[in-house]
Scaffold this active site. Structure first.
Site, PDB file in Angstrom:
ATOM      1  N   SER A 148       0.846  -1.196   0.000  1.00  0.00           N
ATOM      2  CA  SER A 148       0.000   0.000   0.000  1.00  0.00           C
ATOM      3  C   SER A 148       0.876   1.239   0.000  1.00  0.00           C
ATOM      4  CB  SER A 148      -0.939   0.000   1.210  1.00  0.00           C
ATOM      5  OG  SER A 148      -0.194  -0.099   2.383  1.00  0.00           O
ATOM      6  N   GLY A 150       1.864   3.099  -2.292  1.00  0.00           N
ATOM      7  CA  GLY A 150       2.852   3.185  -3.370  1.00  0.00           C
ATOM      8  C   GLY A 150       4.120   2.367  -3.134  1.00  0.00           C
ATOM      9  N   GLU A 256     -11.458   4.322  -5.769  1.00  0.00           N
ATOM     10  CA  GLU A 256     -10.536   5.200  -6.505  1.00  0.00           C
ATOM     11  C   GLU A 256     -10.727   5.082  -8.013  1.00  0.00           C
ATOM     12  OE1 GLU A 256      -6.386   4.730  -5.356  1.00  0.00           O
ATOM     13  OE2 GLU A 256      -6.997   4.200  -3.337  1.00  0.00           O
ATOM     14  N   GLU A 268      -8.816   1.053  -7.740  1.00  0.00           N
ATOM     15  CA  GLU A 268      -8.846   0.106  -6.615  1.00  0.00           C
ATOM     16  C   GLU A 268      -9.789   0.660  -5.558  1.00  0.00           C
ATOM     17  OE1 GLU A 268      -5.302  -0.238  -4.290  1.00  0.00           O
ATOM     18  OE2 GLU A 268      -5.207   1.891  -3.955  1.00  0.00           O
ATOM     19  N   ASP A 275      -7.497   7.479   3.099  1.00  0.00           N
ATOM     20  CA  ASP A 275      -6.652   8.594   3.558  1.00  0.00           C
ATOM     21  C   ASP A 275      -7.024   9.926   2.891  1.00  0.00           C
ATOM     22  OD1 ASP A 275      -5.521   7.601   1.233  1.00  0.00           O
ATOM     23  OD2 ASP A 275      -3.593   7.078   2.139  1.00  0.00           O
ATOM     24  N   THR A 276      -7.376   9.872   1.601  1.00  0.00           N
ATOM     25  CA  THR A 276      -7.754  11.130   0.934  1.00  0.00           C
ATOM     26  C   THR A 276      -9.050  11.712   1.532  1.00  0.00           C
ATOM     27  OG1 THR A 276      -9.062   9.990  -0.757  1.00  0.00           O
ATOM     28  CG2 THR A 276      -6.738  10.351  -1.266  1.00  0.00           C
ATOM     29  N   ARG A 356       4.086   9.666   7.482  1.00  0.00           N
ATOM     30  CA  ARG A 356       3.021  10.663   7.595  1.00  0.00           C
ATOM     31  C   ARG A 356       2.745  10.923   9.071  1.00  0.00           C
ATOM     32  NH1 ARG A 356      -2.276   8.512   5.328  1.00  0.00           N
ATOM     33  NH2 ARG A 356      -1.122   8.139   3.426  1.00  0.00           N
TER      34      ARG A 356
HETATM   35  N1  LIG Z   1      -2.211   2.289 -14.026  1.00  0.00           N
HETATM   36  C1  LIG Z   1      -1.892   3.485 -13.537  1.00  0.00           C
HETATM   37  N2  LIG Z   1      -1.784   4.549 -14.367  1.00  0.00           N
HETATM   38  C2  LIG Z   1      -1.454   5.770 -13.903  1.00  0.00           C
HETATM   39  N3  LIG Z   1      -1.184   6.028 -12.601  1.00  0.00           N
HETATM   40  C3  LIG Z   1      -1.271   5.012 -11.729  1.00  0.00           C
HETATM   41  C4  LIG Z   1      -1.628   3.675 -12.142  1.00  0.00           C
HETATM   42  N4  LIG Z   1      -1.623   2.886 -11.070  1.00  0.00           N
HETATM   43  C5  LIG Z   1      -1.289   3.662 -10.024  1.00  0.00           C
HETATM   44  N5  LIG Z   1      -1.059   4.938 -10.407  1.00  0.00           N
HETATM   45  C6  LIG Z   1      -0.696   6.057  -9.516  1.00  0.00           C
HETATM   46  O1  LIG Z   1      -0.150   5.556  -8.303  1.00  0.00           O
HETATM   47  C7  LIG Z   1      -1.045   5.823  -7.207  1.00  0.00           C
HETATM   48  C8  LIG Z   1      -1.045   4.667  -6.222  1.00  0.00           C
HETATM   49  O2  LIG Z   1      -1.488   3.495  -6.869  1.00  0.00           O
HETATM   50  P1  LIG Z   1      -2.482   2.490  -6.138  1.00  0.00           P
HETATM   51  O3  LIG Z   1      -3.628   3.250  -5.615  1.00  0.00           O
HETATM   52  O4  LIG Z   1      -2.725   1.375  -7.070  1.00  0.00           O
HETATM   53  O5  LIG Z   1      -1.513   1.965  -5.013  1.00  0.00           O
HETATM   54  P2  LIG Z   1      -1.521   1.972  -3.435  1.00  0.00           P
HETATM   55  O6  LIG Z   1      -0.153   1.537  -3.063  1.00  0.00           O
HETATM   56  O7  LIG Z   1      -2.657   1.193  -2.968  1.00  0.00           O
HETATM   57  O8  LIG Z   1      -1.703   3.429  -3.021  1.00  0.00           O
HETATM   58  P3  LIG Z   1      -2.603   3.962  -1.799  1.00  0.00           P
HETATM   59  O9  LIG Z   1      -2.462   2.980  -0.685  1.00  0.00           O
HETATM   60  O10 LIG Z   1      -1.961   5.300  -1.510  1.00  0.00           O
HETATM   61  O11 LIG Z   1      -3.983   4.081  -2.345  1.00  0.00           O
HETATM   62  C9  LIG Z   1      -2.376   6.091  -7.848  1.00  0.00           C
HETATM   63  O12 LIG Z   1      -3.214   6.849  -6.999  1.00  0.00           O
HETATM   64  C10 LIG Z   1      -1.947   6.820  -9.119  1.00  0.00           C
HETATM   65  O13 LIG Z   1      -1.584   8.153  -8.838  1.00  0.00           O
HETATM   66 MG   LIG Z   2      -4.602   3.770  -4.050  1.00  0.00          MG
END
Ligand SMILES: Nc1ncnc2c1ncn2[C@@H]1O[C@H](COP(=O)(O)OP(=O)(O)OP(=O)(O)O)[C@@H](O)[C@H]1O
Ligand SMILES: [Mg+2]
Length: 381
Positions: A148, A150, A256, A268, A275-276, A356
């Protein structure tokens, strides 16, 4: 008095615990380390490894809660399925928690439901990853199926860095499955979270969409309302309804989307406050934590009102912060002099690069950013 076992005691758990305290619930806050944010406002706490199925089961048996509310993904979710079968109430549902912690499982569900996503492929080793990136094309994004904020994500512009992307994902993947998803990179105009409230006795409700920006996959800022036309909003609401109905249960979901000119693309979702969505602490009559709580307690939600517009931006430790440092947050006396600015300090005892530590809430981006300029995080003894 309803007893709630909160699995995960970060900043979102803390605000949820505050909402629950206000309605007279009894909160047991759990996490792997003591004095976590939600523990500071709970009735009692328990420190244990929530990935350990026996410890998780023991904690549930010890407290015998009315509700088990996961706040994070790093939980032995298979155990939650068993506990649900035994009659425990998992929020929103064990199925929702179990499917959403794995990117591949929730992605497979979305595809089965006919929901459009970025093109994707899976890979379980470097050779498969090379083949997958060639199928998807460049640029693409490689992500561990379990991670999670990123963590472990790499954007690939060409064939050169595929091995590094595998190593980065392998270093940051949670759980025991070496598997990544490769996604087509979507060039979006913006991204949004649609907070979706699934209720037992009442229809599914939607908050006004929240715009947000992320840096390296991690949440930086969000705002509400987000300017979106009716057609795109309908698309997002329809998709959110379909997928949350499929996951089942009661509570709030943060769905999202990537927003393009004429369509929204599902990315997803979180089966919990997002968080947002912290911006709703500034904007709504009932914030996302209040809504999650009311939905699980089956209390009425007559309306969700956007009382005023708002902006939120995170306070994070800088890259120069040594790992596991004690720290101080400075500059509040200046930041809070600015009109319509509020701050939440999470109360985490240690900092490390990028951790954070708080969030600034404000009426607009300008005053929020001005307040942020006054805030600094310094290492302390
Ligand atoms: N296929 C994609 N195309 C463009 N940008 C992407 C893509 N996948 C992810 N991102 C960018 O990376 C961010 C994080 O991706 P994602 O939500 O899949 O992962 P996460 O690790 O679960 O993040 P979080 O926990 O912060 O929601 C997205 O909000 C977006 O800005
Ligand atoms: Mg995400």
């Amino acid at each position: 008095m309803k007893k709630i076992l909160l699995l995960g005691s970060g900043e979102l758990g803390k605000e949820f615990a505050i909402s629950a305290q206000r309605l007279g619930c009894d909160i047991i806050a759990c996490d792997s380390y003591p004095n976590a944010p939600a523990m500071q406002v709970a009735d009692c706490f328990k420190v244990f490894d929530m990935l350990d199925p026996n410890k998780l089961k023991d904690a549930v048996k010890e407290f015998n809660p009315d509700f088990i509310v996961p706040e994070i993904e790093a939980i032995r979710t298979q155990e939650l399925l068993k506990l649900e079968e035994q009659g425990f109430n998992i929020v929103p549902s064990a199925r929702a928690v179990n499917l959403t912690m794995n990117r591949d499982e929730i992605r497979n569900r979305a595809t089965a439901l006919g929901i459009r996503t970025a093109k994707y492929e899976y890979a379980s080793n470097i050779k498969e990853l090379i083949a997958a990136t060639q199928k998807i094309g460049f640029p693409c994004i490689v992500k561990p199926v379990m991670s999670s904020s990123g963590k472990g994500q790499t954007k690939l512009y060409g064939e050169n860095n595929v091995e590094n992307a595998w190593d980065e994902a392998a270093r940051n993947m949670r759980g025991d499955r070496a598997k990544v998803i490769v996604e087509e990179f979507i060039v979006f105009n913006s991204e949004i979270t649609l907070l979706t409230v699934k209720q037992k006795k009442g229809e599914t409700l939607f908050c006004s969409p929240i715009g947000h920006t992320q840096s390296e996959g991690d949440y930086i800022e969000s705002w509400q309302p987000f300017d979106i036309n009716e057609d795109l909003l309908n698309q997002a609401q329809n998709i959110s309804k379909v997928i949350t109905d499929d996951l089942g249960g009661y509570g709030i979901f943060g769905v999202e989307f990537f927003v393009l000119e004429n369509e929204v693309i599902f990315s997803e979702l979180s089966p919990r406050p997002h968080d947002t969505g912290m911006v709703t602490m500034f904007t709504q009559n009932l914030n996302e934590f209040d809504l999650h709580l009311r939905a699980l307690l089956e209390l009425p939600i007559p309306n969700i009102l956007l009382l005023r517009k708002g902006y939120s931006t995170v306070i994070k430790a800088g890259d120069d912060m040594p790992k596991n440092s004690k720290y101080e947050i400075k500059g509040l006396e200046k930041a809070l002099l600015i009109n319509n600015v509020d701050v939440r300090i999470f109360g985490k005892s240690k900092a490390w690069p990028g951790r954070r530590l708080g969030v600034i809430l404000s009426s607009e981006k300008e005053n929020g950013e001005a307040a942020k300029k006054f805030i600094s995080i310094v290492k302390s003894k």
